[in-house]
Motif scaffolding. Structure first.
Motif, mmCIF file in Angstrom:
data_model
loop_
_atom_site.group_PDB
_atom_site.id
_atom_site.type_symbol
_atom_site.label_atom_id
_atom_site.label_comp_id
_atom_site.label_asym_id
_atom_site.label_seq_id
_atom_site.Cartn_x
_atom_site.Cartn_y
_atom_site.Cartn_z
ATOM 1 N N ARG A 77 0.824 -1.210 0.000
ATOM 2 C CA ARG A 77 0.000 0.000 0.000
ATOM 3 C C ARG A 77 0.859 1.261 0.000
ATOM 4 N NH1 ARG A 77 -3.222 0.780 5.193
ATOM 5 N NH2 ARG A 77 -1.165 1.447 5.827
ATOM 6 N N SER A 78 1.840 1.318 0.917
ATOM 7 C CA SER A 78 2.611 2.555 1.073
ATOM 8 C C SER A 78 4.123 2.342 1.135
ATOM 9 C CB SER A 78 2.159 3.284 2.330
ATOM 10 O OG SER A 78 2.367 2.468 3.470
ATOM 11 N N GLY A 79 4.590 1.117 1.160
ATOM 12 C CA GLY A 79 6.018 0.830 1.173
ATOM 13 C C GLY A 79 6.521 0.139 2.423
ATOM 14 N N ASN A 80 5.732 0.080 3.483
ATOM 15 C CA ASN A 80 6.191 -0.529 4.738
ATOM 16 C C ASN A 80 6.292 -2.053 4.646
ATOM 17 O OD1 ASN A 80 6.441 1.954 6.022
ATOM 18 N ND2 ASN A 80 4.304 1.933 6.656
ATOM 19 N N ARG A 81 5.230 -2.698 4.223
ATOM 20 C CA ARG A 81 5.251 -4.159 4.118
ATOM 21 C C ARG A 81 6.241 -4.630 3.064
ATOM 22 N NH1 ARG A 81 -1.135 -5.102 3.644
ATOM 23 N NH2 ARG A 81 -0.987 -2.926 3.023
ATOM 24 N N GLN A 101 8.775 2.686 -3.472
ATOM 25 C CA GLN A 101 8.544 3.712 -2.458
ATOM 26 C C GLN A 101 7.155 4.320 -2.685
ATOM 27 O OE1 GLN A 101 11.501 6.767 -2.532
ATOM 28 N NE2 GLN A 101 10.800 7.688 -0.654
ATOM 29 N N HIS A 102 6.447 4.568 -1.641
ATOM 30 C CA HIS A 102 5.081 5.116 -1.638
ATOM 31 C C HIS A 102 4.031 4.085 -2.035
ATOM 32 C CE1 HIS A 102 7.110 8.878 -1.104
ATOM 33 N NE2 HIS A 102 7.581 8.878 -2.329
ATOM 34 N N PHE A 104 1.372 1.344 -3.737
ATOM 35 C CA PHE A 104 0.270 1.427 -4.695
ATOM 36 C C PHE A 104 -0.633 2.625 -4.421
ATOM 37 C CE2 PHE A 104 -4.001 -0.005 -6.196
ATOM 38 C CZ PHE A 104 -3.703 -0.094 -7.547
ATOM 39 N N GLU A 105 -0.935 2.879 -3.152
ATOM 40 C CA GLU A 105 -1.872 3.950 -2.800
ATOM 41 C C GLU A 105 -1.212 5.227 -2.302
ATOM 42 O OE1 GLU A 105 -5.621 2.753 -0.822
ATOM 43 O OE2 GLU A 105 -4.571 0.843 -0.584
ATOM 44 N N GLY A 106 0.054 5.173 -1.945
ATOM 45 C CA GLY A 106 0.766 6.373 -1.539
ATOM 46 C C GLY A 106 0.574 6.771 -0.090
ATOM 47 N N ASP A 107 1.227 7.858 0.250
ATOM 48 C CA ASP A 107 1.185 8.398 1.609
ATOM 49 C C ASP A 107 -0.147 9.079 1.895
ATOM 50 O OD1 ASP A 107 3.859 7.608 2.054
ATOM 51 O OD2 ASP A 107 4.585 9.435 1.085
ATOM 52 N N LEU A 108 -0.427 9.256 3.168
ATOM 53 C CA LEU A 108 -1.628 9.970 3.579
ATOM 54 C C LEU A 108 -1.464 11.466 3.330
ATOM 55 C CD1 LEU A 108 -2.217 8.216 7.026
ATOM 56 C CD2 LEU A 108 -3.597 7.926 4.958
ATOM 57 N N ASP A 109 -2.554 12.114 2.908
ATOM 58 C CA ASP A 109 -2.535 13.569 2.791
ATOM 59 C C ASP A 109 -2.977 14.178 4.119
ATOM 60 O OD1 ASP A 109 -5.359 13.467 2.871
ATOM 61 O OD2 ASP A 109 -5.585 13.846 0.725
ATOM 62 N N THR A 110 -3.168 15.476 4.173
ATOM 63 C CA THR A 110 -3.531 16.146 5.432
ATOM 64 C C THR A 110 -4.908 15.732 5.941
ATOM 65 O OG1 THR A 110 -4.330 18.063 4.196
ATOM 66 C CG2 THR A 110 -2.055 18.140 4.997
ATOM 67 N N ASP A 111 -5.763 15.204 5.061
ATOM 68 C CA ASP A 111 -7.085 14.705 5.469
ATOM 69 C C ASP A 111 -7.075 13.201 5.711
ATOM 70 O OD1 ASP A 111 -8.410 17.214 5.317
ATOM 71 O OD2 ASP A 111 -8.502 16.997 3.122
ATOM 72 N N ARG A 112 -5.877 12.591 5.714
ATOM 73 C CA ARG A 112 -5.678 11.168 5.953
ATOM 74 C C ARG A 112 -6.252 10.300 4.827
ATOM 75 N NH1 ARG A 112 -3.098 9.822 9.993
ATOM 76 N NH2 ARG A 112 -3.986 7.771 10.353
#
Length: 130
Positions: A77-81, A101-102, A104-112
């Motif tokens: 999803r975001s690079g951790n797994r 890195q980042h 398939f879905e990327g990092d959270l924005d300011t609205d999560r």
């Protein structure tokens, strides 16, 4: 283990036809959120207990044809797994391992929310859902 941004990962996959592309998110994420075209699903962990898949490395070896020199690209999803899964593959003898890195879905924005800042889908790379 090497980290690549989504567009660089796509270029590497295009230039390395033998590379194995693994989506290590859960089966439900892979099926219902979507996944990169050409990626095989081998969950790093999955519900209901979300414990690390004890067969992960063996499943990847099977897909790789037991060729540890074959390049392997991982995405989650975001690079951790995928970074944890990449370390496990390197520990098992895989010589060339990348993760996106980042994810398939990327990092959270300011609205999560995801898919608005970066990631495979955000960058407009090929994906499918079924």
């Amino acid at each position: 283990m090497q980290t690549l941004l989504p567009n660089d990962a796509r270029q590497l996959l295009d230039s390395e036809p033998d590379a194995l592309f693994i989506d290590c998110r859960s089966e439900m994420e892979y099926l219902f959120v979507g996944h990169p075209k050409g990626a095989h699903n081998v969950p790093w962990n999955d519900g209901p207990d979300w414990e690390v898949n004890p067969h992960f490395v063996q499943n990847v070896k099977k897909l790789a044809g037991h060729v540890s020199a074959r390049p392997v690209m991982l995405i989650c999803r975001s690079g951790n797994r995928s970074s944890a899964a990449a370390r496990a593959l390197e520990g098992a003898g895989f010589a060339t391992v990348y993760y996106v890195q980042h994810g398939f879905e990327g990092d959270l924005d300011t609205d999560r929310h995801r898919n608005t800042v970066n990631g495979w889908r955000h960058d407009g790379l090929p994906w499918e859902q079924y």
